[in-house]
Structures are given as C-alpha cells and as structure tokens.
Scaffold this motif. Structure first.
Motif, PDB file in Angstrom:
ATOM      1  N   LEU A 174      33.136  41.207  32.155  1.00 57.48           N
ATOM      2  CA  LEU A 174      33.965  41.551  33.301  1.00 57.48           C
ATOM      3  C   LEU A 174      34.520  40.308  33.979  1.00 57.48           C
ATOM      4  N   GLY A 175      33.705  39.243  34.045  1.00 59.58           N
ATOM      5  CA  GLY A 175      34.154  38.017  34.694  1.00 59.58           C
ATOM      6  C   GLY A 175      35.340  37.406  33.991  1.00 59.58           C
ATOM      7  N   GLY A 181      38.426  39.563  34.575  1.00 57.23           N
ATOM      8  CA  GLY A 181      38.912  39.354  35.934  1.00 57.23           C
ATOM      9  C   GLY A 181      39.618  38.020  36.072  1.00 57.23           C
ATOM     10  N   GLY A 199      40.317  38.283  44.533  1.00 56.54           N
ATOM     11  CA  GLY A 199      39.186  38.389  43.613  1.00 56.54           C
ATOM     12  C   GLY A 199      37.883  38.645  44.343  1.00 56.54           C
ATOM     13  N   LEU A 257      37.967  42.270  45.742  1.00 54.44           N
ATOM     14  CA  LEU A 257      37.916  43.281  44.697  1.00 54.44           C
ATOM     15  C   LEU A 257      36.501  43.453  44.145  1.00 54.44           C
ATOM     16  N   PHE A 258      35.796  42.347  43.937  1.00 64.14           N
ATOM     17  CA  PHE A 258      34.481  42.425  43.296  1.00 64.14           C
ATOM     18  C   PHE A 258      33.325  42.492  44.303  1.00 64.14           C
ATOM     19  N   PHE A 259      33.520  41.976  45.512  1.00 66.97           N
ATOM     20  CA  PHE A 259      32.387  41.885  46.441  1.00 66.97           C
ATOM     21  C   PHE A 259      32.689  42.419  47.840  1.00 66.97           C
ATOM     22  N   LEU A 309      31.191  34.987  39.918  1.00 63.96           N
ATOM     23  CA  LEU A 309      31.474  35.974  38.871  1.00 63.96           C
ATOM     24  C   LEU A 309      30.856  35.589  37.527  1.00 63.96           C
TER      25      LEU A 309
END
Length: 426
Positions: A2-3, A6, A35, A38-40, A302
């Motif tokens: 995923l990292g 992304g 970023g 979106l992820f955190f 990430l």
C-alpha cells in the motif's frame, strides 16, 4: 504494498501540481498533507509545526544564508568581474578561446558561492556582451554559461551538499572534500568538449582576438588572489578543524566585506541589495526543505523506503546495473522536478538502496549532486536554462538547450567515472 502504491499516486500528483505552475514547496506540502490526511486523518498533520521548528532549528543550516550572502557581496562588489577579466587573458590561446573563460570563471566562483543559479546569473552578465562583440556562436556561449554554472553545487562550499549532510547526518567536511576532484574533472571535461568542438568547427570561437601585453596580463593576475584567499580561509578552517561549516561561512562573509572595502565598492545600497537577494534565496531554499522534510516524514511512516528497498533487493541485478537504473530515474525526474526538490524528496527512498549495494553515503551525496547538475540544464524545468536565457535577453530558450547538450554528456561521463572508480572521492 500500500505504501508503494500511495507513493506512486503522490508522485503523479506532485508532477501535476508542478505542471500547472504551483511553487515547488507548495506542491510538496500539498502532497504531504493529502497523504497524511488520507492514510491517518488529522493525526499526522498536527506535528507539522513542531517538525518545522525541529528542521530549521539546526545550527548547520545557518551556513546557507551566510554562503549566499558572501557570494552576493563578491558579485555586487565587482570582485567577480575582475576575476573574469583576469581569466580571459589566459584562456585566449586555447582552441575555443574565451569560451573556456566561462568554465574557468564558473569553477572559481563556485568555490566561493555554493549556488548554481547565482553562478549562471553572474557569469552570464559579464560574458554575453563580450562574446557578442567577438561574433561567437550564441548556442555555445549560452551552453558554456549554463553548464559551467552547475559547478556551483558540486565544488565546495556547496549549499546542496550542506543540505544533504543535514538530512543524512553525514560529515559536511567529508562531503566537501569528496566534491573537489569530481568538480575539477567536470570542469576539465567541459573545457575538453570546447577544445574538440573548436578544432572541428573553428567558427564557433568567432574572430581571432588580440592578446593583451604580458605586463598587463601579469598585473591582472592579482585579481585572482582574493577569491583564492577566501576559498582557503573558508575551506582551510573546516579541514583543519578550526571552524564548523557555519563558522567558516561567517569567516567568508567577513573576508568578502573586507575585500569590497579594499576595492572601495562597499556601500549601503550594495549591502542592502546583497542582503535582500540572500534573504530571498534562503527563504525559497528553506521553504522547500521544510516541505520536503514533512513529505519524507509521511513516506517514512507509511514504510515506503523500507518497502522500496525490499522490492529492489528482490531483483537479481548487479551494483552497476542498479546505478544505471538510478541514473535513468534521475534523468527522468530531472525533466519534471526542481533539482533541490528532487534531491530532498528521493534521499529517504534511494539512499537505503545505494547502501544496500555497497556504496557509502558520501559517494551517494556526490552522485546525487551530479544528477542535480544534470537536472539544472535539462528541459523543461532546468533552472539554469531560464536564468541564462534571462541574462541573454534575446531569442528563445531553445538556443540555450541546444548549447548544453554536449555538456550533459560530460556530466554523465563523470558519473560513470565515480561509479567505476569510487576511490576518486577519497
């Protein structure tokens, strides 16, 4: 993975933002914030203020405005023009004549400036009127100015090497030492290309020029002494352990002020303009640095550097093949990214790969700066192309682009030399 996915999306967004004209620092910051959110969520956005303070609260970074200020004082105080005239006396007998002066002057000025953009603007301002009077080929004049100016970020004191050392916790003194020989090799390669082209096509060097009398040439040699003294003061104090890079930069500023006072060019308007220019350049540089640090922080959380290193290590290729792939990668990135942003944004991902295949961080620092040099003269983003065209003041940038092509091959040649013979940097 995923990292990695992304990161690929983020890089595509970064290119798009740069393409539509956003400032480099703004583009980096937007990608980092999106970023993180979106992820955190907003958890990763909150530490930005603390991170910005932690990034800039570094004594080493004070060297950047000081070195820029030193270069501005020398330019505006007329020291650089005196140096250029003195070098011109001794390069006239060579095939290509005054074209070599652009390279030699860029090499000397690089040792007291640390900035490619400043070198291009300074040398170009002095060079173009002189060459037009002698009917030189415009593309070769522009190419030698833009390409010679790239030496400003390789030959110490280099601002890019200072930033690299700050990011990777690598000795600035060791990086400066490692940058001297590749810088001189690159300058020699640039001059070699000019000699070869002039022998094959003598018309690029314009009309034959009258040599100055020996007495006049010897007298003007004294104008080369001040830049040499400043270089020895700055670099000698670092190498002998008498001063940190920041303290050495302060010594350089004091020496530059003393020199312009001796020449009677030190006055308040000159000092004010030098300060304003130094603040502008430093503000732009540090803004990019802060934004890139935050982007690197998000990528690190990430796990992108670790994932990319693991992914690359799964390929069964040798070190030389891997370096060739990195050269191709940086050549591609250099077409779209500002050289400083390209350097800062890729360090956390590429450095683990390079150390994995057996090269040390000091070697990578010089390799990366050489690729940044290439990016500075690579269209469509290459900063030196547009600075040179701006100083040139006529025609379009395509003439500059054509002029830098032979010099791009020289940079790749030096990259090949330090890759095959890394002991060159010792």
């Amino acid at each position: 993975m995923l990292g990695i996915e992304g990161a690929a999306i983020g890089f595509g967004l970064l290119l798009f933002l740069l393409f539509i004209g956003l400032h480099v620092a703004t583009s980096l910051f937007v990608v980092a914030v999106l970023g993180a959110w979106l992820f955190f969520g907003d958890t990763m956005i909150r530490p930005f203020g603390t991170m910005m303070w932690g990034t800039l609260n570094n004594f080493l970074l004070v060297a950047i405005p000081l070195f820029v200020f030193m270069g501005e004082i020398l330019v505006r105080g007329g020291v650089t023009e005196r140096m250029y005239r003195a070098l011109a006396d001794w390069t006239r007998p060579l095939p290509g004549s005054l074209l070599h002066t652009n390279i030699a002057a860029s090499t000397v000025f690089a040792s007291i400036s640390g900035s490619s953009v400043a070198t291009a603007a300074t040398i170009g301002t002095v060079a173009f009127p002189t060459f037009r009077a002698q009917n030189y080929a415009e593309s070769w004049v522009a190419g030698s100015v833009a390409s010679g100016a790239t030496l400003g970020i390789l030959i110490p004191p280099s601002i890019n090497l200072i930033i690299y050392g700050a990011i990777t916790n690598t000795s600035i003194g060791a990086l400066f030492t490692a940058g001297i020989l590749p810088g001189l090799l690159l300058a020699a390669a640039f001059m070699g290309v000019i000699v070869l082209a002039s022998v094959l096509n003598p018309s690029i060097a314009g009309r034959p020029e009258r040599m100055a009398p020996w007495a006049e040439r010897r007298q003007r040699l004294t104008d080369l002494i001040p830049p040499l003294v400043i270089f020895l003061l700055v670099m000698g104090s670092i190498y002998l352990g008498l001063a940190t890079p920041t303290e050495a930069a302060g010594v350089g500023v004091i020496a530059a002020l003393g020199l312009t006072a001796f020449y009677r060019t030190l006055n308040w308007p000159m000092l004010r303009d030098a300060m304003l220019s130094a603040v502008t350049t430093t503000g732009m540089t540090l803004l990019i640095l802060v934004a890139a640090f935050y982007l690197n922080f998000v990528l690190g959380v990430l796990g992108v550097p670790a994932q990319v290193s693991a992914f690359v290590s799964s390929f069964d290729v040798g070190p030389l093949t891997m370096i060739l792939l990195l050269v191709l990668l940086y050549m591609l990135l250099g077409c779209f990214l500002d050289a400083l942003a390209m350097m800062i944004a890729t360090i956390p991902i590429v450095l683990p790969i390079v150390t994995l295949i057996g090269y040390d961080p000091i070697w990578f620092g010089i390799f990366l700066v050489l690729m940044c040099e290439l990016a500075l003269i690579t269209p469509p983003v290459g900063m030196n192309l547009y600075v040179t065209q701006s100083v040139r003041g006529r025609g379009d940038v395509s003439t500059v682009i054509v002029g830098v092509l032979p010099f791009c091959l020289c940079i790749l040649l030096v990259v090949a030399l330090i890759t095959v013979f890394p002991a060159i940097l010792i």
